[in-house]
Design a protein around this motif. Structure first.
Motif, PDB file in Angstrom:
ATOM      1  N   ALA A 177      42.527  44.130  54.938  1.00  0.00           N
ATOM      2  CA  ALA A 177      42.699  45.534  55.337  1.00  0.00           C
ATOM      3  C   ALA A 177      41.369  46.274  55.292  1.00  0.00           C
ATOM      4  O   ALA A 177      41.025  47.018  56.214  1.00  0.00           O
ATOM      5  CB  ALA A 177      43.710  46.217  54.428  1.00  0.00           C
ATOM      6  N   GLU A 178      40.596  46.070  54.219  1.00  0.00           N
ATOM      7  CA  GLU A 178      39.300  46.739  54.088  1.00  0.00           C
ATOM      8  C   GLU A 178      38.356  46.324  55.207  1.00  0.00           C
ATOM      9  O   GLU A 178      37.640  47.167  55.775  1.00  0.00           O
ATOM     10  CB  GLU A 178      38.687  46.406  52.726  1.00  0.00           C
ATOM     11  N   ALA A 179      38.354  45.042  55.530  1.00  0.00           N
ATOM     12  CA  ALA A 179      37.493  44.551  56.611  1.00  0.00           C
ATOM     13  C   ALA A 179      37.889  45.169  57.942  1.00  0.00           C
ATOM     14  O   ALA A 179      37.036  45.608  58.731  1.00  0.00           O
ATOM     15  CB  ALA A 179      37.581  43.029  56.694  1.00  0.00           C
ATOM     16  N   ALA A 180      39.190  45.242  58.199  1.00  0.00           N
ATOM     17  CA  ALA A 180      39.665  45.807  59.463  1.00  0.00           C
ATOM     18  C   ALA A 180      39.327  47.285  59.576  1.00  0.00           C
ATOM     19  O   ALA A 180      38.924  47.760  60.645  1.00  0.00           O
ATOM     20  CB  ALA A 180      41.180  45.604  59.582  1.00  0.00           C
ATOM     21  N   VAL A 181      39.471  48.022  58.468  1.00  0.00           N
ATOM     22  CA  VAL A 181      39.168  49.461  58.494  1.00  0.00           C
ATOM     23  C   VAL A 181      37.689  49.696  58.785  1.00  0.00           C
ATOM     24  O   VAL A 181      37.328  50.542  59.611  1.00  0.00           O
ATOM     25  CB  VAL A 181      39.555  50.116  57.154  1.00  0.00           C
ATOM     26  N   LEU A 182      36.817  48.957  58.099  1.00  0.00           N
ATOM     27  CA  LEU A 182      35.371  49.104  58.337  1.00  0.00           C
ATOM     28  C   LEU A 182      35.029  48.831  59.795  1.00  0.00           C
ATOM     29  O   LEU A 182      34.348  49.638  60.446  1.00  0.00           O
ATOM     30  CB  LEU A 182      34.604  48.134  57.438  1.00  0.00           C
ATOM     31  N   LEU A 183      35.514  47.722  60.332  1.00  0.00           N
ATOM     32  CA  LEU A 183      35.175  47.350  61.704  1.00  0.00           C
ATOM     33  C   LEU A 183      35.802  48.287  62.722  1.00  0.00           C
ATOM     34  O   LEU A 183      35.209  48.569  63.766  1.00  0.00           O
ATOM     35  CB  LEU A 183      35.614  45.901  61.964  1.00  0.00           C
ATOM     36  N   ASP A 184      36.997  48.783  62.429  1.00  0.00           N
ATOM     37  CA  ASP A 184      37.635  49.740  63.334  1.00  0.00           C
ATOM     38  C   ASP A 184      36.834  51.032  63.399  1.00  0.00           C
ATOM     39  O   ASP A 184      36.640  51.609  64.474  1.00  0.00           O
ATOM     40  CB  ASP A 184      39.061  50.026  62.864  1.00  0.00           C
ATOM     41  N   ARG A 185      36.362  51.500  62.251  1.00  0.00           N
ATOM     42  CA  ARG A 185      35.531  52.714  62.235  1.00  0.00           C
ATOM     43  C   ARG A 185      34.219  52.483  62.968  1.00  0.00           C
ATOM     44  O   ARG A 185      33.722  53.367  63.675  1.00  0.00           O
ATOM     45  CB  ARG A 185      35.256  53.129  60.788  1.00  0.00           C
ATOM     46  N   MET A 186      33.633  51.307  62.797  1.00  0.00           N
ATOM     47  CA  MET A 186      32.384  51.000  63.486  1.00  0.00           C
ATOM     48  C   MET A 186      32.562  50.980  64.998  1.00  0.00           C
ATOM     49  O   MET A 186      31.700  51.431  65.744  1.00  0.00           O
ATOM     50  CB  MET A 186      31.848  49.647  63.009  1.00  0.00           C
ATOM     51  N   ALA A 187      33.695  50.439  65.438  1.00  0.00           N
ATOM     52  CA  ALA A 187      33.928  50.286  66.876  1.00  0.00           C
ATOM     53  C   ALA A 187      34.473  51.532  67.534  1.00  0.00           C
ATOM     54  O   ALA A 187      34.079  51.888  68.654  1.00  0.00           O
ATOM     55  CB  ALA A 187      34.887  49.114  67.107  1.00  0.00           C
ATOM     56  N   PHE A 188      35.382  52.237  66.849  1.00  0.00           N
ATOM     57  CA  PHE A 188      36.124  53.320  67.512  1.00  0.00           C
ATOM     58  C   PHE A 188      36.131  54.647  66.755  1.00  0.00           C
ATOM     59  O   PHE A 188      36.729  55.608  67.221  1.00  0.00           O
ATOM     60  CB  PHE A 188      37.583  52.874  67.731  1.00  0.00           C
ATOM     61  N   GLY A 189      35.475  54.706  65.595  1.00  0.00           N
ATOM     62  CA  GLY A 189      35.511  55.939  64.811  1.00  0.00           C
ATOM     63  C   GLY A 189      36.833  56.061  64.068  1.00  0.00           C
ATOM     64  O   GLY A 189      37.648  55.136  64.039  1.00  0.00           O
ATOM     65  N   ASN A 190      37.071  57.195  63.447  1.00  0.00           N
ATOM     66  CA  ASN A 190      38.313  57.399  62.712  1.00  0.00           C
ATOM     67  C   ASN A 190      39.466  57.654  63.674  1.00  0.00           C
ATOM     68  O   ASN A 190      39.333  58.443  64.617  1.00  0.00           O
ATOM     69  CB  ASN A 190      38.182  58.580  61.746  1.00  0.00           C
ATOM     70  N   PRO A 191      40.607  57.010  63.443  1.00  0.00           N
ATOM     71  CA  PRO A 191      41.757  57.200  64.343  1.00  0.00           C
ATOM     72  C   PRO A 191      42.488  58.488  64.037  1.00  0.00           C
ATOM     73  O   PRO A 191      42.397  59.012  62.919  1.00  0.00           O
ATOM     74  CB  PRO A 191      42.645  55.988  64.018  1.00  0.00           C
ATOM     75  N   PRO A 192      43.204  59.037  64.996  1.00  0.00           N
ATOM     76  CA  PRO A 192      44.042  60.196  64.707  1.00  0.00           C
ATOM     77  C   PRO A 192      45.166  59.761  63.781  1.00  0.00           C
ATOM     78  O   PRO A 192      45.527  58.577  63.738  1.00  0.00           O
ATOM     79  CB  PRO A 192      44.581  60.596  66.085  1.00  0.00           C
ATOM     80  N   PRO A 193      45.743  60.676  62.998  1.00  0.00           N
ATOM     81  CA  PRO A 193      46.847  60.292  62.116  1.00  0.00           C
ATOM     82  C   PRO A 193      48.023  59.772  62.919  1.00  0.00           C
ATOM     83  O   PRO A 193      48.269  60.226  64.041  1.00  0.00           O
ATOM     84  CB  PRO A 193      47.191  61.596  61.382  1.00  0.00           C
ATOM     85  N   LEU A 194      48.732  58.811  62.339  1.00  0.00           N
ATOM     86  CA  LEU A 194      49.900  58.277  63.018  1.00  0.00           C
ATOM     87  C   LEU A 194      50.990  59.334  63.124  1.00  0.00           C
ATOM     88  O   LEU A 194      51.129  60.188  62.254  1.00  0.00           O
ATOM     89  CB  LEU A 194      50.465  57.079  62.240  1.00  0.00           C
ATOM     90  N   ASN A 195      51.735  59.263  64.201  1.00  0.00           N
ATOM     91  CA  ASN A 195      52.893  60.134  64.330  1.00  0.00           C
ATOM     92  C   ASN A 195      53.819  59.852  63.154  1.00  0.00           C
ATOM     93  O   ASN A 195      54.200  58.717  62.899  1.00  0.00           O
ATOM     94  CB  ASN A 195      53.622  59.841  65.651  1.00  0.00           C
ATOM     95  N   GLU A 196      54.176  60.884  62.401  1.00  0.00           N
ATOM     96  CA  GLU A 196      54.999  60.692  61.208  1.00  0.00           C
ATOM     97  C   GLU A 196      56.397  60.199  61.564  1.00  0.00           C
ATOM     98  O   GLU A 196      57.074  59.601  60.748  1.00  0.00           O
ATOM     99  CB  GLU A 196      55.089  61.991  60.422  1.00  0.00           C
ATOM    100  N   LYS A 197      56.839  60.461  62.780  1.00  0.00           N
ATOM    101  CA  LYS A 197      58.179  60.040  63.168  1.00  0.00           C
ATOM    102  C   LYS A 197      58.142  58.655  63.801  1.00  0.00           C
ATOM    103  O   LYS A 197      58.429  58.462  64.965  1.00  0.00           O
ATOM    104  CB  LYS A 197      58.806  61.072  64.120  1.00  0.00           C
ATOM    105  N   ILE A 198      57.763  57.691  62.960  1.00  0.00           N
ATOM    106  CA  ILE A 198      57.708  56.303  63.377  1.00  0.00           C
ATOM    107  C   ILE A 198      58.538  55.483  62.395  1.00  0.00           C
ATOM    108  O   ILE A 198      58.401  55.628  61.187  1.00  0.00           O
ATOM    109  CB  ILE A 198      56.263  55.766  63.388  1.00  0.00           C
ATOM    110  N   VAL A 199      59.397  54.638  62.908  1.00  0.00           N
ATOM    111  CA  VAL A 199      60.166  53.730  62.060  1.00  0.00           C
ATOM    112  C   VAL A 199      59.805  52.304  62.452  1.00  0.00           C
ATOM    113  O   VAL A 199      59.622  52.004  63.635  1.00  0.00           O
ATOM    114  CB  VAL A 199      61.691  53.972  62.203  1.00  0.00           C
ATOM    115  N   SER A 200      59.623  51.436  61.447  1.00  0.00           N
ATOM    116  CA  SER A 200      59.246  50.049  61.700  1.00  0.00           C
ATOM    117  C   SER A 200      60.449  49.141  61.513  1.00  0.00           C
ATOM    118  O   SER A 200      61.138  49.225  60.493  1.00  0.00           O
ATOM    119  CB  SER A 200      58.121  49.623  60.753  1.00  0.00           C
TER     120      SER A 200
END
Length: 293
Positions: free
Chosen positions: A162-185
């Motif tokens: 998870a830590e690796a993915a977060v670092l690389l995601d920020r490097m590639a795309f910046g910080n993401p917008p918050p997820l829509n709170e009305k999401i069910v998995s």
């Protein structure tokens, strides 16, 4: 005549066969294990930039250096040879946080506009190796990392997926917008819903009949509703019940039937069992998510 259809289990339930570095998916069933990383993981998964074994991403698992380099190559769209001596020598060794950041700083040219004059004051700053300290400061200035809780960096701690993915995601795309709170998995798939309702539920079985009020063949998953509360044809997710004859995590369904006793906030659930077993269900309070089309 009140009848109910048997389920619609194929709706949204996906079978995943994922092999590391060969098969990809946009959904994993264990993202909720590390909610802090979920916006990053979801974004990378939607871009088909995450791979794993089976239906899980295993966000808490520790990552090796070679795995991190492979992930970085993919997410940052880099071109890297895989036969280097370094890869062969310690590619399978687990990665520490300071090593991850040092590698990251060498993979991408930092934005000079974001660089500051003073380094980030981590409380355990002195524990960072001298050779890694500059890379750590660069990563903080670029917004790639923010440290652990209470302003610690934990430089010798092993890196998780998870830590690796977060670092690389920020490097590639910046910080993401918050997820829509009305999401069910559900089984690794994510569904946006309009509203969530707490409703009473009852159950019935094959002894009632073989057709719904609308003439459709009875199938598990087509629930009976009050059309004034839930419109016919509405897709829903039902969870919160206790029954050995229903999926433990809940199930996806379609409102396809009505009944004289189904009034207000109440649903009727078909269970393909004997009348005796169905009677054990009784009346239970459940959560019903009204899914968006």
């Amino acid at each position: 005549m009140r009848l109910l259809c048997r389920s619609f289990m194929s709706f949204g339930l996906l079978a995943f066969i994922l092999v590391f570095s060969t098969t990809e998916s946009s959904a994993f069933s264990d993202f909720n294990e590390t909610y802090w990383a979920k916006p990053h993981l979801v974004r990378l998964a939607e871009k088909n930039l995450l791979v794993a074994n089976g239906p899980n991403y295993y966000p808490r698992a520790e990552i090796t250096k070679e795995e991190f380099l492979s992930m970085a190559t993919k997410i940052l769209n880099l071109h890297r040879g895989s036969n280097s001596r370094q890869d062969k020598r310690d590619g399978f060794g687990f990665l520490t946080r300071e090593e991850m950041v040092t590698i990251a700083a060498h993979l991408k040219q930092p934005d000079k506009k974001k660089q500051k004059q003073t380094p980030h004051p981590f409380k355990d700053d002195k524990a960072i190796s001298k050779g890694a300290r500059k890379s750590v400061y660069i990563a903080v200035q670029q917004g790639w990392i923010s440290g652990m809780e209470d302003h610690y960096f934990a430089p010798k701690k092993r890196v998780t997926r998870a830590e690796a993915a977060v670092l690389l995601d920020r490097m590639a795309f910046g910080n993401p917008p918050p997820l829509n709170e009305k999401i069910v998995s559900v089984s690794g798939s994510h569904y946006e819903y309009k509203t969530k309702m707490s409703m009473k539920s009852t159950a019935y079985g094959p002894h009632v009949g073989s057709r719904t009020a609308t003439g459709k063949k009875v199938k598990f998953g087509m629930i009976a509703v009050d059309p004034k509360v839930i419109a016919l044809g509405t897709k829903v997710y039902v969870t919160g019940y206790q029954s050995p004859y229903l999926p433990s995590e809940g199930f996806l369904a379609v409102a396809e039937d009505t009944g004289g006793a189904i009034k207000g906030k109440k649903i009727d659930i078909f269970i393909n069992q004997s009348r005796r077993n169905i009677m054990k269900y009784g009346v239970q309070q459940v959560d019903v998510y009204i899914l968006k089309d």
